[in-house]
Design a protein around this motif. Structure first.
Motif, short mmCIF file in Angstrom:
data_model
loop_
_atom_site.label_atom_id
_atom_site.label_comp_id
_atom_site.label_asym_id
_atom_site.label_seq_id
_atom_site.Cartn_x
_atom_site.Cartn_y
_atom_site.Cartn_z
N GLU A 165 35.48 40.42 37.34
CA GLU A 165 35.51 39.48 38.56
C GLU A 165 35.29 38.71 39.31
O GLU A 165 36.77 38.01 39.92
CB GLU A 165 35.56 40.99 39.31
CG GLU A 165 36.86 40.99 40.60
CD GLU A 165 36.41 42.42 41.53
OE1 GLU A 165 37.12 43.16 42.49
OE2 GLU A 165 35.60 43.24 40.58
N LYS A 169 38.45 35.68 40.55
CA LYS A 169 38.49 35.40 42.36
C LYS A 169 38.85 33.49 42.38
O LYS A 169 39.26 33.85 43.07
CB LYS A 169 37.67 36.96 42.94
CG LYS A 169 38.17 36.94 44.38
CD LYS A 169 37.18 37.23 44.91
CE LYS A 169 37.87 37.30 46.49
NZ LYS A 169 37.29 38.25 47.53
N TRP A 194 42.89 41.08 47.55
CA TRP A 194 42.63 41.47 46.89
C TRP A 194 42.53 42.97 46.44
O TRP A 194 41.76 43.16 47.31
CB TRP A 194 41.49 40.37 46.53
CG TRP A 194 40.94 40.41 45.54
CD1 TRP A 194 39.75 40.63 44.55
CD2 TRP A 194 40.74 39.46 44.13
NE1 TRP A 194 39.26 40.35 43.46
CE2 TRP A 194 40.11 39.94 43.28
CE3 TRP A 194 41.85 38.40 43.61
CZ2 TRP A 194 40.34 39.31 41.93
CZ3 TRP A 194 42.48 37.71 42.56
CH2 TRP A 194 41.38 38.12 41.71
N ARG A 195 42.78 42.76 45.08
CA ARG A 195 42.27 44.55 44.40
C ARG A 195 43.52 45.43 45.11
O ARG A 195 43.74 46.64 44.25
CB ARG A 195 41.79 44.73 44.97
CG ARG A 195 40.10 44.48 43.55
CD ARG A 195 38.59 45.79 43.91
NE ARG A 195 38.11 45.50 43.13
CZ ARG A 195 37.24 46.33 42.45
NH1 ARG A 195 38.58 46.82 41.98
NH2 ARG A 195 36.92 45.73 40.71
N ASP A 196 44.62 45.25 46.12
CA ASP A 196 45.67 45.77 46.05
C ASP A 196 46.90 44.91 45.24
O ASP A 196 47.59 44.29 45.78
CB ASP A 196 46.52 45.04 47.07
CG ASP A 196 47.44 46.50 47.62
OD1 ASP A 196 48.15 47.11 46.96
OD2 ASP A 196 48.10 46.39 49.57
N TRP A 197 47.32 46.00 43.94
CA TRP A 197 48.37 44.47 43.07
C TRP A 197 49.13 44.84 43.10
O TRP A 197 49.93 43.49 43.13
CB TRP A 197 47.00 45.06 41.78
CG TRP A 197 45.88 44.97 41.72
CD1 TRP A 197 45.44 45.69 40.41
CD2 TRP A 197 45.62 43.59 41.97
NE1 TRP A 197 43.95 45.16 40.25
CE2 TRP A 197 43.63 44.15 41.27
CE3 TRP A 197 45.64 42.35 42.47
CZ2 TRP A 197 42.82 43.16 42.01
CZ3 TRP A 197 43.72 41.77 42.71
CH2 TRP A 197 42.49 41.78 41.79
N LEU A 216 47.34 42.95 35.87
CA LEU A 216 46.47 43.83 37.13
C LEU A 216 46.98 45.21 37.20
O LEU A 216 46.95 46.06 37.49
CB LEU A 216 45.61 43.10 37.50
CG LEU A 216 44.36 41.69 37.54
CD1 LEU A 216 43.84 40.95 38.65
CD2 LEU A 216 43.87 42.62 36.55
N PRO A 220 43.60 48.04 36.72
CA PRO A 220 43.53 47.69 37.29
C PRO A 220 42.04 46.39 37.72
O PRO A 220 41.67 46.12 38.26
CB PRO A 220 43.25 48.17 38.39
CG PRO A 220 43.71 49.33 37.83
CD PRO A 220 44.59 48.96 36.23
N ASP A 221 41.34 47.34 36.24
CA ASP A 221 39.79 46.57 36.02
C ASP A 221 39.10 46.13 35.46
O ASP A 221 37.90 45.85 34.92
CB ASP A 221 38.93 48.29 36.63
CG ASP A 221 39.53 48.62 37.61
OD1 ASP A 221 39.28 47.97 38.57
OD2 ASP A 221 39.56 49.91 37.91
#
Length: 393
Positions: A165, A169, A194-197, A216, A220-221
């Motif tokens: 990750e 990033k 970031w992480r709100d794909w 993603l 998502p992970d």
């Protein structure tokens, strides 16, 4: 001191052993460019000719801030060229196999350094004598480390340590000096969301970053799988940057263990200072000129008896990694390359001419001409000669 006051102050030409054929499965092309990196110029070729990147092959990276000439092939490539935006692609004929670094005989350089005082030109001429005798450490120079963050973090080190990750990033969001406006906008979106794909996807235009985020959204992970969807040439650059850093530190450790401190100078890279021998004891010269150090990778052959082994082990220990970790399990590409690199080079045909500067009244200039083996950096010679290569990197 002024380096590259005009575009023709830095000219580099790739000298190739490959001769065009009248027939063959690959198109052979000459690429002349100014103001473009090699990957960016070749990506323009892909877009113009609607080609996947995998059909292109080239031998090496050439500086953005120079007038450069190099060669590449395209599988089933068209018999045509391109002339636009400081890029000239000339069709030369056919080739029997894809172009790679094995076809590069050498690189020929012509550099003009301007706005110098008499004492600076005199000092450079004295250092040129030492360079002809001792040679230059074959370090990878700053052009190799464009993906390193301002804090000195390497994308590939995150991967080696299993933190995909953080590596992803940094690859997708870190700002670089030559980012174009669209890249800046894209990175700002990714940093903010970031992480709100789904949100990232809705705000990004089509492109490589969008395709990574698409993956993603449904995985998502799975940052390892997402990293594998980064453009292949970028993934290779990220890994080669870290591998080059480890190699540089290994050579630096060898030099410090063999050459007395009073005989060492220093040059500065964005990754830190590196030692440069000003003189080498006569008994050590055969070892110095015969030294080849492998590129650190899981595929290299470890030789505990080799003179470079203690230095490389010390570097790996300091990084907190092992060679086995560099295998990057679960990724087919990119991967750390296998090979070795000469520790020192002596420029062929090295000439240095001091003259009045025709662009800066009352000052002096130096015109340097030389040939280097493939993979060696002209900027390293300039740093050893003048103490800087600012404007060339």
């Amino acid at each position: 001191m002024k380096i590259k006051q005009s575009p023709d102050d830095f000219i580099v030409e790739e000298l190739t052993t490959l001769t065009p054929l009248s027939d063959g499965p690959f198109g052979l092309y000459r690429l002349r460019k100014t103001g473009w990196t090699t990957p960016d110029a070749l990506n323009l070729v892909c877009r113009r000719w609607k080609l996947p990147w995998q059909r292109l092959s080239y031998g090496g990276l050439k500086d953005r801030h120079a007038m450069t000439t190099q060669y590449f092939t395209v599988a089933n490539g068209p018999a045509r060229g391109i002339n636009q935006q400081n890029i000239l692609v000339e069709y030369l004929g056919r080739a029997a196999e894809p172009y790679d670094s094995s076809f590069i005989k050498a690189n020929r350089f012509r550099l003009v350094v301007r706005d110098l005082r008499d004492d600076e030109t005199n000092a450079a001429q004295a250092k040129a004598t030492a360079i002809r005798h001792v040679g230059i450490p074959n370090y990878f120079d700053d052009q190799r480390f464009g993906s390193v963050s301002a804090a000195g973090h390497f994308i590939a080190r995150h991967l080696v340590l299993g933190d995909f990750e953080s590596g992803l990033k940094q690859a997708l969001t870190s700002a670089y000096a030559f980012d174009r406006a669209e890249a800046k906008r894209e990175k700002a979106i990714l940093r903010q969301h970031w992480r709100d794909w789904p949100t990232c996807k809705s705000k990004l235009d089509r492109g490589n970053a969008r395709s990574v985020i698409d993956y993603l959204v449904t995985h998502p992970d799975d940052f390892r799988g997402a990293f594998g969807r980064i453009r292949p040439e970028l993934g290779e650059l990220y890994l080669s940057a870290y591998q080059s850093h480890l190699w540089n530190r290994t050579l630096a450790g060898w030099i410090r263990s063999k050459v007395s401190g009073s005989s060492l100078g220093s040059i500065e890279l964005r990754t830190g200072p590196l030692p440069v021998p000003q003189s080498v004891p006569a008994p050590l010269l055969p070892d110095w000129f015969g030294l080849n150090i492998p590129l650190p990778s899981a595929r290299m052959t470890w030789d505990a008896e080799a003179s470079w082994a203690p230095a490389m082990q010390s570097v790996l220990n300091a990084e907190g990694i092992t060679l086995e970790q560099m295998k990057l399990k679960g990724l087919r590409r990119p991967y750390f390359s296998k090979g070795e690199r000469a520790a020192v080079y002596r420029p062929e045909g090295f000439s240095l001419i001091a003259d009045d500067d025709d662009r800066n009244f009352g000052e002096r200039k130096l015109t340097l001409q030389f040939e280097l083996p493939r993979g060696s950096y002209a900027t390293m010679l300039v740093k050893c000669l003048l103490g800087t290569s600012e404007g060339l990197d």
